[in-house]
Design an enzyme around this catalytic site. Sequence first.
Site, PDB file in Angstrom:
ATOM      1  N   PRO A  52      13.149  96.498  70.012  1.00  0.00           N
ATOM      2  CA  PRO A  52      13.332  97.949  70.198  1.00  0.00           C
ATOM      3  C   PRO A  52      13.956  98.607  68.968  1.00  0.00           C
ATOM      4  O   PRO A  52      14.903  98.077  68.377  1.00  0.00           O
ATOM      5  CB  PRO A  52      14.257  98.023  71.416  1.00  0.00           C
ATOM      6  CG  PRO A  52      13.953  96.783  72.192  1.00  0.00           C
ATOM      7  CD  PRO A  52      13.702  95.732  71.153  1.00  0.00           C
ATOM      8  N   GLY A  53      13.368  99.751  68.584  1.00  0.00           N
ATOM      9  CA  GLY A  53      13.896 100.516  67.460  1.00  0.00           C
ATOM     10  C   GLY A  53      13.407 100.062  66.105  1.00  0.00           C
ATOM     11  O   GLY A  53      13.675 100.718  65.096  1.00  0.00           O
ATOM     12  N   LEU A  59     -34.246  60.446  86.143  1.00  0.00           N
ATOM     13  CA  LEU A  59     -33.354  60.298  84.996  1.00  0.00           C
ATOM     14  C   LEU A  59     -32.760  58.895  84.896  1.00  0.00           C
ATOM     15  O   LEU A  59     -32.179  58.542  83.861  1.00  0.00           O
ATOM     16  CB  LEU A  59     -32.204  61.314  85.085  1.00  0.00           C
ATOM     17  CG  LEU A  59     -32.572  62.759  85.430  1.00  0.00           C
ATOM     18  CD1 LEU A  59     -31.306  63.620  85.502  1.00  0.00           C
ATOM     19  CD2 LEU A  59     -33.558  63.326  84.431  1.00  0.00           C
ATOM     20  N   TYR A 110     -36.028  47.730  74.606  1.00  0.00           N
ATOM     21  CA  TYR A 110     -35.719  48.998  75.253  1.00  0.00           C
ATOM     22  C   TYR A 110     -36.902  49.957  75.141  1.00  0.00           C
ATOM     23  O   TYR A 110     -37.362  50.547  76.132  1.00  0.00           O
ATOM     24  CB  TYR A 110     -34.478  49.624  74.626  1.00  0.00           C
ATOM     25  CG  TYR A 110     -34.162  51.012  75.124  1.00  0.00           C
ATOM     26  CD1 TYR A 110     -33.813  51.239  76.449  1.00  0.00           C
ATOM     27  CD2 TYR A 110     -34.231  52.114  74.259  1.00  0.00           C
ATOM     28  CE1 TYR A 110     -33.526  52.515  76.916  1.00  0.00           C
ATOM     29  CE2 TYR A 110     -33.942  53.393  74.709  1.00  0.00           C
ATOM     30  CZ  TYR A 110     -33.595  53.588  76.039  1.00  0.00           C
ATOM     31  OH  TYR A 110     -33.317  54.846  76.484  1.00  0.00           O
ATOM     32  N   ASN A 166     -31.392  62.020  70.330  1.00  0.00           N
ATOM     33  CA  ASN A 166     -29.964  61.786  70.588  1.00  0.00           C
ATOM     34  C   ASN A 166     -29.370  63.013  71.276  1.00  0.00           C
ATOM     35  O   ASN A 166     -29.325  64.097  70.689  1.00  0.00           O
ATOM     36  CB  ASN A 166     -29.232  61.523  69.277  1.00  0.00           C
ATOM     37  CG  ASN A 166     -29.740  60.295  68.565  1.00  0.00           C
ATOM     38  OD1 ASN A 166     -29.379  59.179  68.906  1.00  0.00           O
ATOM     39  ND2 ASN A 166     -30.605  60.494  67.568  1.00  0.00           N
ATOM     40  N   LYS A 217     -39.404  51.587  78.134  1.00  0.00           N
ATOM     41  CA  LYS A 217     -39.605  53.025  78.310  1.00  0.00           C
ATOM     42  C   LYS A 217     -41.088  53.382  78.215  1.00  0.00           C
ATOM     43  O   LYS A 217     -41.591  54.204  78.988  1.00  0.00           O
ATOM     44  CB  LYS A 217     -38.802  53.808  77.252  1.00  0.00           C
ATOM     45  CG  LYS A 217     -37.310  53.881  77.522  1.00  0.00           C
ATOM     46  CD  LYS A 217     -37.026  54.698  78.771  1.00  0.00           C
ATOM     47  CE  LYS A 217     -35.569  55.034  78.943  1.00  0.00           C
ATOM     48  NZ  LYS A 217     -35.308  55.841  80.165  1.00  0.00           N
TER      49      LYS A 217
END
Length: 369
Positions: free
Chosen positions: A281-282, A53, A103, A132, A107
């Site tokens: 409550p209630g 890689l 580049y 990408n 490669k």
Amino acid sequence: MKILITGASGFVGKNLVEELKNRGYTDLFLFTKENSLEDLMTFAEKCDFVFHLAGINRPRNEEEFMEGNFGFTLKLVEFLKMHNNKSPILITSSIQAEIPNLYGESKKAAEDLLFNYSKETGSDVYVYRLPNLFGKWSKPNYNSVVATYCYNIARNIDIQVNNAENALTLCYIDDVLEEFVNALEGSPTKQNNYCVIQTTHSIKLGELAERIESFKMIRGTLNVPNMEDYLTKKLYSTYLSFLPEDKFSYDLKMNVDDRGSFTEFVRTADRGQVSVNVSKPGITKGNHWHHTKNEKFLVVSGEGLVRFRKIDSEKIIEYKVSAEKFEVVDIPPGYTHSIENVGEADLVTIMWVNECFNPENPDTYYLSV
């Protein structure tokens, strides 16, 4: 199996290392910038598979392209030959290998070197020309436009969209890992001489920017993106991975009165919304019915009594609910309903409704149970 990973500390490398560990591959030789060529020589003697890689895409000077991409690959091949090691090699190339720039040429030279090596030795070589890439741990302002947009937008930094109509091919890191493991286990996806990632996504640069910008708005609108769209799902996960560490949380608007509170949590375009209801409550809340709208109640704290009455009947139906037993109560259309806190502490209820509230068509009609 002993696995050599060059570039192990990079974006793809970090994700690959963790996924291999998740799948039980623990005998890993991790080669990073901190290692020496002597380390590489040792690893090349012992490994059974190579994930190559490592590479250069942002050099200080252009000569480093060929040195880092072709030259380093040549060293790796020489060390494998030295030890007569015919381990399979997977290399990450780039779609730019088809483009006549320094580049891309570096490669392409590394690809050709490995193809020739395979013919010479019989070793399996898997060459992936990756588009990408994006995903967690990618680097902003380096080699991923998605990472750059996510990083900047999460920090309210302006982004640059040079050509909104420019079409991108994107590939998510998890899809890359799935294919790489397939190759490791002898089942790469091949097209002629090259291997490919099966799942990719196409999007224009302007649309990409708009979609990531929309993620920032979620905290205000509460509208969750459409997770059925796989690209949106992956982009949103990537965006969240770039949140500043002091910005993981955000406030919700609590509608508070003397009865308790009501707070919307999330909204969706087609699957309704979720809210948190707190009753003292209630206190009794509700006493209304709907034509089509339907709900689900789940008490997560306290004790409550849910009452129903069909609007043309005098029969009252009661369900006692409490946090001691999680139990979902469906609220069907055509029944007026209420929920009363019959305990001594606050009653906390998670409420889902199948559609987001629309003040122009609330479909809510008040009627005492």
